[in-house]
Design a protein around this motif. Structure first.
Motif, PDB file in Angstrom:
ATOM      1  N   MET A  19      61.272  -3.854  22.412  1.00  0.00           N
ATOM      2  CA  MET A  19      62.347  -4.625  22.973  1.00  0.00           C
ATOM      3  C   MET A  19      63.541  -4.534  22.169  1.00  0.00           C
ATOM      4  O   MET A  19      63.638  -4.346  21.256  1.00  0.00           O
ATOM      5  CB  MET A  19      61.538  -6.151  22.804  1.00  0.00           C
ATOM      6  N   SER A  20      64.515  -4.656  23.371  1.00  0.00           N
ATOM      7  CA  SER A  20      66.138  -4.405  22.668  1.00  0.00           C
ATOM      8  C   SER A  20      66.460  -5.714  22.370  1.00  0.00           C
ATOM      9  O   SER A  20      65.890  -6.875  22.484  1.00  0.00           O
ATOM     10  CB  SER A  20      66.842  -3.786  23.977  1.00  0.00           C
ATOM     11  N   LYS A  21      67.635  -5.562  21.662  1.00  0.00           N
ATOM     12  CA  LYS A  21      68.382  -6.850  21.057  1.00  0.00           C
ATOM     13  C   LYS A  21      68.739  -7.754  22.187  1.00  0.00           C
ATOM     14  O   LYS A  21      69.218  -6.990  23.486  1.00  0.00           O
ATOM     15  CB  LYS A  21      69.452  -6.508  20.309  1.00  0.00           C
ATOM     16  N   LEU A  22      68.906  -9.024  22.067  1.00  0.00           N
ATOM     17  CA  LEU A  22      69.626  -9.822  23.091  1.00  0.00           C
ATOM     18  C   LEU A  22      71.219  -9.802  23.053  1.00  0.00           C
ATOM     19  O   LEU A  22      71.532  -9.979  21.893  1.00  0.00           O
ATOM     20  CB  LEU A  22      68.937 -11.218  23.288  1.00  0.00           C
ATOM     21  N   THR A  24      74.943 -10.886  24.750  1.00  0.00           N
ATOM     22  CA  THR A  24      75.720 -12.076  25.737  1.00  0.00           C
ATOM     23  C   THR A  24      77.100 -11.681  25.648  1.00  0.00           C
ATOM     24  O   THR A  24      77.802 -10.860  24.427  1.00  0.00           O
ATOM     25  CB  THR A  24      75.609 -13.460  24.944  1.00  0.00           C
ATOM     26  N   SER A  28      73.877 -12.658  29.791  1.00  0.00           N
ATOM     27  CA  SER A  28      72.964 -12.101  28.738  1.00  0.00           C
ATOM     28  C   SER A  28      71.729 -11.089  29.138  1.00  0.00           C
ATOM     29  O   SER A  28      71.530 -11.209  30.337  1.00  0.00           O
ATOM     30  CB  SER A  28      72.459 -13.289  28.021  1.00  0.00           C
ATOM     31  N   GLN A  49      68.546  -8.410  27.903  1.00  0.00           N
ATOM     32  CA  GLN A  49      67.602  -8.041  26.955  1.00  0.00           C
ATOM     33  C   GLN A  49      66.575  -7.201  27.744  1.00  0.00           C
ATOM     34  O   GLN A  49      66.178  -7.323  28.932  1.00  0.00           O
ATOM     35  CB  GLN A  49      66.780  -9.041  26.244  1.00  0.00           C
ATOM     36  N   GLN A  84      62.976  -5.402  28.212  1.00  0.00           N
ATOM     37  CA  GLN A  84      61.823  -5.640  27.448  1.00  0.00           C
ATOM     38  C   GLN A  84      60.785  -4.852  28.162  1.00  0.00           C
ATOM     39  O   GLN A  84      60.573  -4.693  29.393  1.00  0.00           O
ATOM     40  CB  GLN A  84      61.704  -7.199  27.945  1.00  0.00           C
ATOM     41  N   ALA A 135      65.026  -5.247  32.615  1.00  0.00           N
ATOM     42  CA  ALA A 135      65.670  -6.214  31.758  1.00  0.00           C
ATOM     43  C   ALA A 135      65.662  -7.671  32.305  1.00  0.00           C
ATOM     44  O   ALA A 135      65.571  -7.767  33.509  1.00  0.00           O
ATOM     45  CB  ALA A 135      67.219  -5.893  31.692  1.00  0.00           C
ATOM     46  N   ALA A 168      73.302  -3.730  24.873  1.00  0.00           N
ATOM     47  CA  ALA A 168      71.692  -4.047  24.996  1.00  0.00           C
ATOM     48  C   ALA A 168      70.860  -2.803  25.142  1.00  0.00           C
ATOM     49  O   ALA A 168      69.666  -2.739  24.582  1.00  0.00           O
ATOM     50  CB  ALA A 168      71.150  -5.254  25.828  1.00  0.00           C
ATOM     51  N   GLU A 220      75.843 -10.258  19.887  1.00  0.00           N
ATOM     52  CA  GLU A 220      74.500  -9.700  19.613  1.00  0.00           C
ATOM     53  C   GLU A 220      73.824 -10.732  18.807  1.00  0.00           C
ATOM     54  O   GLU A 220      74.146 -11.371  17.812  1.00  0.00           O
ATOM     55  CB  GLU A 220      74.459  -8.642  18.630  1.00  0.00           C
ATOM     56  N   HIS A 221      72.656 -11.234  19.349  1.00  0.00           N
ATOM     57  CA  HIS A 221      71.782 -12.007  18.864  1.00  0.00           C
ATOM     58  C   HIS A 221      70.604 -11.710  17.945  1.00  0.00           C
ATOM     59  O   HIS A 221      70.126 -10.559  18.245  1.00  0.00           O
ATOM     60  CB  HIS A 221      71.296 -13.252  19.708  1.00  0.00           C
TER      61      HIS A 221
END
Length: 326
Positions: A1-4, A6, A46, A48, A50, A90, A121, A325-326
């Motif tokens: 899973m990539s980073k989230l 925004t 946003s 991500q 997945q 995504a 992302a 980046e979250h």
């Protein structure tokens, strides 16, 4: 899973318009353009990637949208996957603080935000110029929404040479726009279809390209001189020439409503009474008034004879893209 990731991108309003593509696949314009990014209208997106997804899931204002409606965004995500080597689908969540498809540049802020969040992302760390080139592939005007203040999109001749860059950011002089939001509904013909019809059928199209290129030189100098009058006069003339192309297409079309003409007449009356203000319009009915901040009260008062207070939105020069980046 990539980073989230925004991204927040603001809309821009072109002062010298682009109207017509020379390459629809690469989104290369027939002429360059100059715009002002606005603080009030923006899109937050946003993204991500997945591994468990079997298709892209795109939420617009918290509503999952059907694949057919999301096709333009999924095609753009395919481009990001191709550039990055990211193999997964995504989840995209986007919130628009702009009326959609109404001539207030929602696709500009929308694809700028998707380009920034999606590329980061997917593991890309693009420079602003590279991001501008990528955003252009989603929506031509998105190439300018990467930057704050005044930006210029160089028409270029291929993917590498067609991008925007800042002309003046931050803007340190008194210029703003008042948006007269007349109709936050879908327009009668999309910008893409309208441009294609004009390029194919208007006998005046070659003259448009020629005069727009002259306008670029004059607008660049007017911004450098912080000359509101010349910026306004050039923007107004350029916009009306663009809309004249639409009337000269076969079949003819236009984005004006009766309220559009009322707003234009109000600006002309104000100017006749010594108020330094000018109008511009994109592919939609809404009028944007270029003026100085200190003239806001008198302009708003005049417009309130015809329009409700909530239809009149004051927008200052806005910032470039931000990425979290979250």
């Amino acid at each position: 899973m990539s980073k989230l990731v925004t991204a927040k991108a603001h809309t821009n309003i072109a002062l010298v318009k682009y109207w017509g593509k020379k390459d629809a696949h690469l989104m290369l314009p027939q002429n360059g353009s100059i715009s002002l990014t606005l603080d009030h209208f923006y899109t937050e997106t946003s993204v991500q990637f997945q591994p468990q997804l079997t298709a892209d899931q795109i939420y617009f204002d918290d509503q999952l949208i059907a694949p057919a409606k999301a096709a333009r965004m999924t095609t753009f995500l395919d481009l990001i996957r191709q550039c990055s080597g990211q193999a997964h689908f995504a989840t995209v969540r986007t919130t628009n603080h702009v009326p959609t498809s109404a001539g207030l540049a929602s696709s500009a802020s929308g694809f700028a935000a998707l380009a920034a969040a999606g590329s980061r992302a997917a593991g890309l760390n693009l420079t602003p110029i590279e991001l501008s080139r990528l955003a252009r592939r989603g929506s031509g005007s998105a190439t300018r929404s990467i930057f704050g203040g005044f930006a210029e999109w160089h028409a270029g001749h291929d993917d590498a040479s067609s991008y925007a860059e800042p002309l003046q950011d931050p803007v340190d002089w008194d210029i703003q726009m008042i948006a007269v939001v007349l109709k936050a509904t879908k327009k009668p013909i999309s910008s893409t279809a309208g441009m294609a019809r004009v390029v194919a059928t208007s006998p005046y199209y070659p003259a448009w390209v020629q005069t727009a290129n002259h306008d670029l030189d004059d607008m660049r100098q007017a911004i450098l001189n912080k000359d509101l009058t010349t910026v306004g006069e050039l923007a107004e003339t350029n916009a009306m020439r663009m809309h004249a192309l639409n009337l000269s297409a076969k079949p003819a079309f236009n984005y004006f409503t009766a309220d559009t003409l009322t707003a234009i007449k109000a600006v002309q009356d104000l100017r006749a009474n010594g108020v330094n203000c000018y109008y511009t319009l994109d592919a939609g009915p809404n009028v944007k008034i270029i003026c100085a901040g200190h003239d806001t009260p008198v302009i708003i008062t005049a417009l309130q004879r015809y329009f409700a207070a909530e239809q009149l939105i004051v927008a200052k020069p806005g910032p470039g893209i931000s990425i979290t980046e979250h």
